[in-house]
Design an enzyme around this catalytic site. Structure first.
Site, PDB file in Angstrom:
ATOM      1  N   LYS A  68       0.825  -1.212   0.000  1.00 41.91           N
ATOM      2  CA  LYS A  68       0.000   0.000   0.000  1.00 41.91           C
ATOM      3  C   LYS A  68       0.860   1.264   0.000  1.00 41.91           C
ATOM      4  CE  LYS A  68      -2.384  -1.392   3.623  1.00 41.91           C
ATOM      5  NZ  LYS A  68      -1.941  -2.815   3.715  1.00 41.91           N
ATOM      6  N   THR A  69       1.889   1.290   0.848  1.00 38.50           N
ATOM      7  CA  THR A  69       2.775   2.455   0.870  1.00 38.50           C
ATOM      8  C   THR A  69       3.514   2.601  -0.454  1.00 38.50           C
ATOM      9  OG1 THR A  69       3.047   2.239   3.267  1.00 38.50           O
ATOM     10  CG2 THR A  69       4.690   3.551   2.079  1.00 38.50           C
ATOM     11  N   ASP A 113      -1.393   6.757   6.194  1.00 40.46           N
ATOM     12  CA  ASP A 113      -1.378   5.330   6.510  1.00 40.46           C
ATOM     13  C   ASP A 113      -2.246   5.068   7.742  1.00 40.46           C
ATOM     14  OD1 ASP A 113      -0.699   2.694   6.213  1.00 40.46           O
ATOM     15  OD2 ASP A 113       1.283   2.877   7.132  1.00 40.46           O
ATOM     16  N   THR A 162      -5.763  -1.283   7.011  1.00 46.20           N
ATOM     17  CA  THR A 162      -5.852  -2.733   7.154  1.00 46.20           C
ATOM     18  C   THR A 162      -7.203  -3.134   7.721  1.00 46.20           C
ATOM     19  OG1 THR A 162      -4.836  -2.550   9.349  1.00 46.20           O
ATOM     20  CG2 THR A 162      -3.369  -2.993   7.496  1.00 46.20           C
ATOM     21  N   ARG A 221       6.376  -8.067   1.757  1.00 49.57           N
ATOM     22  CA  ARG A 221       7.218  -7.522   2.828  1.00 49.57           C
ATOM     23  C   ARG A 221       7.928  -8.647   3.573  1.00 49.57           C
ATOM     24  NH1 ARG A 221       4.057  -4.125   7.008  1.00 49.57           N
ATOM     25  NH2 ARG A 221       4.048  -2.613   5.307  1.00 49.57           N
TER      26      ARG A 221
END
Length: 346
Positions: A68-69, A113, A162, A221
């Site tokens: 997402k980032t 975020d 999330t 990740r």
């Protein structure tokens, strides 16, 4: 000086943060996986570019670690706009948000975020800012308080969450596009690992990439993190630049990552559910206390993967273990009908 088949020492300024930045793809074309989301974002950005306007507000929803980032950075890069980054927990007052919004330049991309963790007063201010590029500043208190409108530069908000279900409907409805990111398939993670290995200067063959991918829980990740630990192991104990399959397995075993990607906390939760609570049902809070973790950590970090691979089920009465969980732990349960619930009943 004789040549050594090893990874050269990294420069002092080449920190893990710098490596993390290098591992992030810089464009939608480089971004692996999420094919549908990439196509949708490309269309949205192309339309904004043709009309010479900021792109619509975008909400990126999905489990942690799926990109997402990175997508927010790509959106700003491909829009040729500056990027401002913040987070929901850092915006706990309306004044915090007002200061952030009033400092944006025209067309800037604002990334927030964990946007679901913003304070409610800030959320309510954001409604008007997203819709009309304006906020109202309250001056004074009590009966003498007055509202002063403040115009904002047009901007694109990219929110990441999330927990999309925790966003209030008025906020969620103001996003022009919501992208739902899905877990990656092992084949996609192999592509991520292959690219990352090239970036950090590792020689990694197909079987080694496959081994890391299968233990990465469908999450880039985690794949990149495991790759760096394999790199460390190869540098210190293995073959240097080229990690063998035995090196990969030994490194992941050293860091308590089993053959299907369960780590120490995952196994602790599963073991408590199966052995201590006889397969459940048991409440989330009770399960979290039994392993010494916060309930939010178990719910957001551990539970999604255990549910996804069919080891845990959620019922109105609590969490339950499935027959696959017993099999993985090598435990034979005493009451088949009581604890080994069918997935159809969950």
């Amino acid at each position: 000086m004789a040549e050594r088949d090893a990874i050269s020492p990294e420069p002092a300024d080449d920190t893990e943060l710098a490596i993390e930045g290098a591992l992030r793809p810089a464009s939608l074309e480089e971004f692996v996986g999420q094919h549908k989301v990439r196509g949708q974002l490309q269309l949205l950005l192309d339309a904004a570019r043709i009309q010479e306007r900021p792109a619509d507000h975008i909400l990126l929803a999905g489990p942690p670690g799926l990109g997402k980032t990175t997508l927010a950075m790509i959106i700003a890069h491909e829009s040729d706009r500056p990027l401002r980054m913040s987070s929901g927990p850092a915006i706990q007052h309306a004044g915090d948000l007002a200061a952030l919004l009033s400092s944006l330049v025209p067309g800037e991309v604002l990334f927030i975020d964990e946007i679901h963790r913003m304070a409610r007063t800030a959320e309510e201010m954001l409604y008007l800012a997203m819709e009309d590029f304006r906020i109202d500043i309250m001056v004074g208190k009590g009966a003498g308080a007055t509202s002063i409108p403040l115009d904002l530069a047009p901007f694109t908000l990219v929110g990441a969450t999330t927990r999309s279900g925790m966003l209030p409907n008025p906020l969620r409805d103001r996003f022009g596009f919501t992208a739902h990111l899905e877990y990656y398939e092992p084949e996609e993670l192999e592509q991520v690992i292959a690219r990352s290995a090239r970036v950090i200067g590792m020689d990694l063959a197909g079987p080694q990439r496959d081994e890391i991918a299968r233990r990465s829980r469908g999450t880039p990740r985690i794949a990149n993190r495991l790759l760096r630990r394999v790199r460390d192991y190869a540098l210190v104990r293995g073959g240097g630049r080229a990690a063998s399959l035995d090196d990969v397995r030994a490194a992941l075993e050293l860091y308590d990552v089993d053959a299907i990607g369960l780590d120490r906390l995952d196994r602790a939760v599963l073991d408590a559910l199966v052995r201590r609570f006889r397969g459940g049902p048991v409440g989330l809070g009770t399960l979290a206390v039994s392993v010494g973790e916060e309930a939010d950590t178990v719910e957001s970090v551990v539970e999604p993967y255990l549910v996804r691979i069919g080891f845990m089920g959620r019922t109105p009465r609590g969490r339950v273990a499935t027959p696959e969980a017993y099999e993985h732990l090598g435990v034979v349960h005493a009451a088949q009908g009581q604890t080994a619930l069918k997935l159809d009943d969950l």
